[in-house]
Design a protein around this motif. Structure first.
Motif, PDB file in Angstrom:
ATOM      1  N   THR A 140       4.919 -28.770   5.770  1.00 44.44           N
ATOM      2  CA  THR A 140       4.232 -29.728   4.754  1.00 44.44           C
ATOM      3  C   THR A 140       2.996 -30.187   5.367  1.00 44.44           C
ATOM      4  OG1 THR A 140       5.282 -31.510   5.912  1.00 44.44           O
ATOM      5  CG2 THR A 140       6.625 -30.502   4.391  1.00 44.44           C
ATOM      6  N   ILE A 141       2.243 -30.955   4.458  1.00 48.68           N
ATOM      7  CA  ILE A 141       1.123 -31.399   5.043  1.00 48.68           C
ATOM      8  C   ILE A 141       1.240 -32.350   6.279  1.00 48.68           C
ATOM      9  CG2 ILE A 141       1.219 -33.449   3.438  1.00 48.68           C
ATOM     10  CD1 ILE A 141      -1.804 -33.242   3.006  1.00 48.68           C
ATOM     11  N   ASN A 142       2.295 -32.950   6.442  1.00 53.07           N
ATOM     12  CA  ASN A 142       2.832 -33.800   7.491  1.00 53.07           C
ATOM     13  C   ASN A 142       3.149 -32.950   8.749  1.00 53.07           C
ATOM     14  OD1 ASN A 142       1.829 -36.345   6.181  1.00 53.07           O
ATOM     15  ND2 ASN A 142       3.709 -36.135   5.314  1.00 53.07           N
ATOM     16  N   GLY A 143       3.089 -31.634   8.848  1.00 50.94           N
ATOM     17  CA  GLY A 143       3.524 -30.677   9.757  1.00 50.94           C
ATOM     18  C   GLY A 143       5.094 -30.540   9.962  1.00 50.94           C
ATOM     19  N   VAL A 144       5.694 -30.926   8.880  1.00 52.50           N
ATOM     20  CA  VAL A 144       7.294 -30.700   9.007  1.00 52.50           C
ATOM     21  C   VAL A 144       7.426 -29.402   8.540  1.00 52.50           C
ATOM     22  CG1 VAL A 144       9.297 -31.426   7.867  1.00 52.50           C
ATOM     23  CG2 VAL A 144       7.939 -33.151   8.689  1.00 52.50           C
ATOM     24  N   LYS A 145       8.276 -28.792   9.539  1.00 52.33           N
ATOM     25  CA  LYS A 145       8.672 -27.410   9.121  1.00 52.33           C
ATOM     26  C   LYS A 145       9.965 -27.124   8.326  1.00 52.33           C
ATOM     27  CE  LYS A 145       5.789 -25.505  12.845  1.00 52.33           C
ATOM     28  NZ  LYS A 145       5.834 -24.695  13.921  1.00 52.33           N
ATOM     29  N   TYR A 146      10.112 -26.297   7.493  1.00 50.17           N
ATOM     30  CA  TYR A 146      11.346 -26.207   6.680  1.00 50.17           C
ATOM     31  C   TYR A 146      11.610 -24.760   6.345  1.00 50.17           C
ATOM     32  CZ  TYR A 146       8.346 -26.110   2.619  1.00 50.17           C
ATOM     33  OH  TYR A 146       7.329 -25.615   1.784  1.00 50.17           O
ATOM     34  N   ASP A 147      12.693 -24.374   6.054  1.00 53.12           N
ATOM     35  CA  ASP A 147      13.297 -23.015   5.497  1.00 53.12           C
ATOM     36  C   ASP A 147      14.636 -23.031   4.734  1.00 53.12           C
ATOM     37  OD1 ASP A 147      13.610 -19.755   6.698  1.00 53.12           O
ATOM     38  OD2 ASP A 147      13.935 -20.265   4.748  1.00 53.12           O
ATOM     39  N   TYR A 148      14.332 -23.358   3.350  1.00 48.31           N
ATOM     40  CA  TYR A 148      15.350 -23.421   2.479  1.00 48.31           C
ATOM     41  C   TYR A 148      16.074 -22.165   1.835  1.00 48.31           C
ATOM     42  CZ  TYR A 148      13.916 -28.357   2.510  1.00 48.31           C
ATOM     43  OH  TYR A 148      13.463 -29.682   2.926  1.00 48.31           O
ATOM     44  N   THR A 149      15.806 -21.113   2.489  1.00 48.75           N
ATOM     45  CA  THR A 149      16.444 -19.963   2.162  1.00 48.75           C
ATOM     46  C   THR A 149      17.998 -19.881   2.137  1.00 48.75           C
ATOM     47  OG1 THR A 149      14.361 -18.637   3.300  1.00 48.75           O
ATOM     48  CG2 THR A 149      16.272 -17.285   2.550  1.00 48.75           C
ATOM     49  N   GLU A 150      18.402 -20.297   3.039  1.00 50.59           N
ATOM     50  CA  GLU A 150      19.936 -20.341   2.829  1.00 50.59           C
ATOM     51  C   GLU A 150      20.556 -21.327   2.156  1.00 50.59           C
ATOM     52  OE1 GLU A 150      23.568 -21.262   6.560  1.00 50.59           O
ATOM     53  OE2 GLU A 150      21.545 -20.802   6.995  1.00 50.59           O
ATOM     54  N   TYR A 151      19.743 -22.524   2.099  1.00 50.05           N
ATOM     55  CA  TYR A 151      20.311 -23.518   1.228  1.00 50.05           C
ATOM     56  C   TYR A 151      20.046 -23.137  -0.220  1.00 50.05           C
ATOM     57  CZ  TYR A 151      20.057 -27.760  -1.896  1.00 50.05           C
ATOM     58  OH  TYR A 151      20.531 -28.714  -2.927  1.00 50.05           O
ATOM     59  N   ALA A 152      19.111 -22.291  -0.600  1.00 50.27           N
ATOM     60  CA  ALA A 152      18.906 -21.733  -2.040  1.00 50.27           C
ATOM     61  C   ALA A 152      19.760 -20.728  -2.498  1.00 50.27           C
ATOM     62  CB  ALA A 152      17.427 -21.361  -2.220  1.00 50.27           C
ATOM     63  N   ASP A 153      20.527 -19.879  -1.636  1.00 52.42           N
ATOM     64  CA  ASP A 153      21.102 -18.754  -1.617  1.00 52.42           C
ATOM     65  C   ASP A 153      22.490 -19.496  -1.989  1.00 52.42           C
ATOM     66  OD1 ASP A 153      22.278 -16.160   0.340  1.00 52.42           O
ATOM     67  OD2 ASP A 153      22.261 -16.287  -1.824  1.00 52.42           O
ATOM     68  N   ASP A 196       5.472 -15.767   5.232  1.00 51.14           N
ATOM     69  CA  ASP A 196       5.244 -14.383   4.956  1.00 51.14           C
ATOM     70  C   ASP A 196       5.662 -13.997   3.210  1.00 51.14           C
ATOM     71  OD1 ASP A 196       8.318 -13.296   6.145  1.00 51.14           O
ATOM     72  OD2 ASP A 196       7.765 -14.800   5.148  1.00 51.14           O
ATOM     73  N   GLY A 197       5.293 -15.030   2.632  1.00 49.43           N
ATOM     74  CA  GLY A 197       5.620 -15.005   1.229  1.00 49.43           C
ATOM     75  C   GLY A 197       6.968 -15.433   0.762  1.00 49.43           C
ATOM     76  N   ASN A 198       7.631 -16.086   1.704  1.00 48.97           N
ATOM     77  CA  ASN A 198       8.898 -16.659   1.405  1.00 48.97           C
ATOM     78  C   ASN A 198       8.590 -17.776   0.879  1.00 48.97           C
ATOM     79  OD1 ASN A 198      11.526 -17.807   1.608  1.00 48.97           O
ATOM     80  ND2 ASN A 198      11.774 -17.521   3.619  1.00 48.97           N
ATOM     81  N   GLU A 199       9.049 -17.862  -0.519  1.00 48.30           N
ATOM     82  CA  GLU A 199       8.947 -19.106  -1.431  1.00 48.30           C
ATOM     83  C   GLU A 199       9.660 -20.186  -0.773  1.00 48.30           C
ATOM     84  OE1 GLU A 199      11.266 -16.830  -4.722  1.00 48.30           O
ATOM     85  OE2 GLU A 199      10.674 -19.118  -5.503  1.00 48.30           O
ATOM     86  N   PHE A 200      10.782 -20.030  -0.300  1.00 52.11           N
ATOM     87  CA  PHE A 200      11.407 -21.119   0.510  1.00 52.11           C
ATOM     88  C   PHE A 200      11.115 -21.743   1.685  1.00 52.11           C
ATOM     89  CE2 PHE A 200      13.941 -20.743  -3.217  1.00 52.11           C
ATOM     90  CZ  PHE A 200      14.383 -19.393  -3.211  1.00 52.11           C
ATOM     91  N   ALA A 201      10.181 -21.117   2.418  1.00 44.04           N
ATOM     92  CA  ALA A 201       9.750 -21.596   3.539  1.00 44.04           C
ATOM     93  C   ALA A 201       8.478 -22.089   3.937  1.00 44.04           C
ATOM     94  CB  ALA A 201      10.003 -20.470   4.515  1.00 44.04           C
ATOM     95  N   GLY A 202       8.366 -23.011   4.980  1.00 42.87           N
ATOM     96  CA  GLY A 202       6.810 -23.440   4.821  1.00 42.87           C
ATOM     97  C   GLY A 202       6.806 -24.664   5.933  1.00 42.87           C
TER      98      GLY A 202
END
Lengths: 517, 109
Positions: A140-153, A132-138
């Motif tokens: 990958t091309i290999n289907g791995v999901k991630y969300d680094y919002t907390e890590y980046a904070d 939803d526009g969260n630059e830290f989540a997404g």
């Protein structure tokens, strides 16, 4: 590494035990060691209930915190209902009226977050990775999901390279800890790799195709073809282990040195964004001080039907549930936990698998090429991605003003709490009983017929104790009655009696001279 | 990072409302550091007030309850009720004083 309950300091100790011992010796009962031991045990039971220690325990007990939390909500609503009336009267600016007028309701609604309501056992924990526009989540091309919002904070984390936030709030709460750890595993493939490496048996790793791999290699495997499916399988197995009835959680405080995982970023794509292929596992050596940890173990059944308990994970709660180790983890580079790493990681030293206490980290087994520039870059080559403020160009901070409003009193660090001193028994004296001071009888001498009457000596008013002279306990004796300490009272009485003069001739004469008898 | 006795969401909301009262229209980013200080200072005061409402004997009894690792909210609620310790009243007093001091500009401003 788990340790038993810690003690916070000293209490009444040797003096009272020595007194008891002397007393038993005086009674010729030196052999009564059982009584001495019982007394020592009683002292240990009361060993340090200092206000600060009780406060610390209160903070770590979810049930107690909830009770205090409910009271705090009630208090806050009471406060801001009043403030709301005052603010309405003062006609605050239109744009903020909606904030202030809704404050009481918002306070209650916001305050009654899931943390304040009873925790229920989750059926399943899922995290949606909607882009939803969260630059830290997404994904990958290999289907791995991630969300680094907390890590980046980083402003809200304890260490720069920590997995995530401080989860001390989960202390002693298995359900909350389970949820938080699983969420961390879902958000950060690196965290999941470190958990899987430690938590799975060889058979389980074999089944998932990760047997024999270091945690860094497991993390790399997520970045390759099929990484998404691997992530799902590993996550599913890990969640299952945490929720199993045969898995136990032991929360404790650590005060030793240990090695701990961290996650560091190398901007290989040179775009400043966090993606799984640019985030890597490292470790650092940390000296802990009363750090909240959770030691997870499980009981497994061997092929022959016997059972054994194995360690799953030992996690540091302060930094987002990072695994701890006594020795350096194999195949993991050492980094600084609280700084961004240079773009070139020096991985010299013995080959992978050295581990142990060798301080030189093994070379990074990461097959990806190291960026070509060998010269350490400028201290801040790229701005660290962080949540953008609303109006960055017009932002004027008011921290200093607010600090002054708080006042110096509470900005000088925590002041230890103190118990209510109340009224001690020493402050109260027992009232005189009615017969204690009956006054002195006048000395009379029979009037001899041949003699004139003797002058009666005037009574010294100061010696008349018959009336109520008033004083400290006048009329107040029973307001704060001493709660019975019968033993000490009897002992005092006994001592008082032994102090009384014996009925000897000499003493009797002295008493007679004083007009007492 | 030290944990708080009072729920942090509530502390944060309290800080936000306080600041909105005195400095309306400010985004959170403008007072992020001070927000945390308010939360810490208020939690500090509330903690001292609650502990300060206990005598040493009551502290020992509460300590025992905590050492037993009780997860029963009712047990803690009963403890405070038994000794007529009104937590809401204690916390409200602290919050009110804190708010008054803050709006007036702090004790040492």
């Amino acid at each position: 590494m788990p340790k038993g309950p810690e003690s916070f300091g000293g209490g009444r100790e040797q003096n009272e035990t020595d007194e008891l011992k002397s007393e038993y010796q005086a009674r010729g009962d030196e052999a009564n060691k059982d009584a001495i031991k019982a007394a020592q045990k009683e002292q240990e039971k009361n060993f340090n209930v200092s206000p600060a220690a009780v406060l610390e325990k209160l903070k770590n007990n979810p049930a107690a915190k909830k009770v205090i939390g409910y009271a705090a909500i009630g208090a806050a609503v009471g406060i801001f209902a009043t403030s709301f009336i005052l603010m309405s009267a003062s006609k605050a600016s239109a744009s903020n009226n909606s904030v202030i007028t809704n404050a009481p309701k918002a306070m209650v609604e916001q305050a009654m977050t899931p943390a304040m309501t009873p925790v229920t056992t989750p059926e399943a924990v899922t995290v949606t990775f909607e882009n939803d526009g969260n630059e830290f989540a997404g994904e990958t091309i290999n289907g791995v999901k991630y969300d680094y919002t907390e890590y980046a904070d980083r402003e809200n984390k304890v260490a720069y390279n920590a997995y995530g936030y401080d989860y001390t709030k989960d202390y002693n709460d298995r359900n909350a800890a389970t949820n938080s750890i699983i969420r961390m595993a879902e958000q950060e493939p690196e965290a999941l790799a470190s958990y899987a490496y430690n938590a799975f048996t060889d058979d389980e790793k074999q089944e998932l195709g990760i047997k024999g791999l270091s945690m860094v290699e497991i993390d790399n495997k997520f970045d390759q073809a099929g990484g998404g499916d691997l992530q799902k399988s590993v996550l599913s197995k890990f969640s299952q282990i945490l929720k199993d009835d045969k898995t136990s959680f032991n929360f404790y405080r650590e005060n030793d040195t240990e090695q701990t995982n961290y996650v560091y970023f190398v901007d290989e794509n040179e775009d400043g964004n966090y993606t799984p292929d640019e985030l890597h596992l490292g470790y650092d050596t940390k000296r802990r001080s009363n750090a909240p940890q959770v030691d997870i173990s499980r009981t497994i059944t061997n092929p022959d039907g016997t059972t054994k308990t194995i360690k799953v994970l030992d996690l540091n709660m302060n930094c987002g549930y990072q695994p701890n180790y006594e020795k350096a983890p194999q195949g993991v580079p050492k980094i600084e936990s609280n700084k961004p790493v240079p773009q070139v990681i020096s991985g010299g030293g013995p080959g992978g698998g050295g581990g142990g206490e060798d301080p030189t980290p093994p070379p990074d087994p990461d097959p990806k090429p190291v960026p070509p520039d060998p010269v350490p870059p400028d201290p801040d080559p790229k701005p660290t991605p962080k949540p953008k403020p609303k109006n960055p160009e017009n932002l004027e901070r008011i921290d200093d003003k607010v600090h002054k409003d708080i006042g110096k009193d509470d900005n000088t660090g925590r002041v230890n709490p103190e118990y209510n001193p109340g009224v001690s028994p020493e402050d109260i004296t027992a009232p005189p009983s009615p017969g204690d001071y009956g006054g002195t009888a006048p000395v009379t001498t029979p009037n001899q017929p041949s003699q004139g009457a003797e002058d009666v000596q005037p009574t010294n008013p100061g010696n008349d104790y018959g009336g109520d002279q008033g004083g400290a306990n006048d009329g107040n004796a029973n307001e704060n009655p001493v709660e019975g300490n019968d033993q000490s009272q009897e002992e005092a009485d006994r001592n008082e009696q032994t102090d009384l003069p014996s009925d000897s001739g000499e003493s009797g004469d002295e008493l007679a001279d004083l007009g007492i008898r | 990072m030290e944990s708080h006795l009072v729920d942090e969401t509530l502390l944060g909301q309290f800080a936000d409302v306080l600041i909105a009262q005195k400095y309306p229209g400010q985004p959170k980013e403008a007072y992020a550091d001070a927000r945390k200080d308010i939360m810490d200072a208020l939690d500090n005061k509330i903690s001292r007030a609650i502990i300060g409402s206990l005598t040493e004997e009551q502290g020992m009894e509460l300590n025992q309850l905590l050492d037993e690792g009780s997860t029963d909210e009712a047990a803690f609620a009963d403890f405070f009720k038994k000794y007529n310790i009104n937590l809401e009243e204690i916390i409200q007093k602290v919050m009110q004083e804190f708010q008054d001091d803050f709006l007036k500009g702090g004790k040492n401003a």
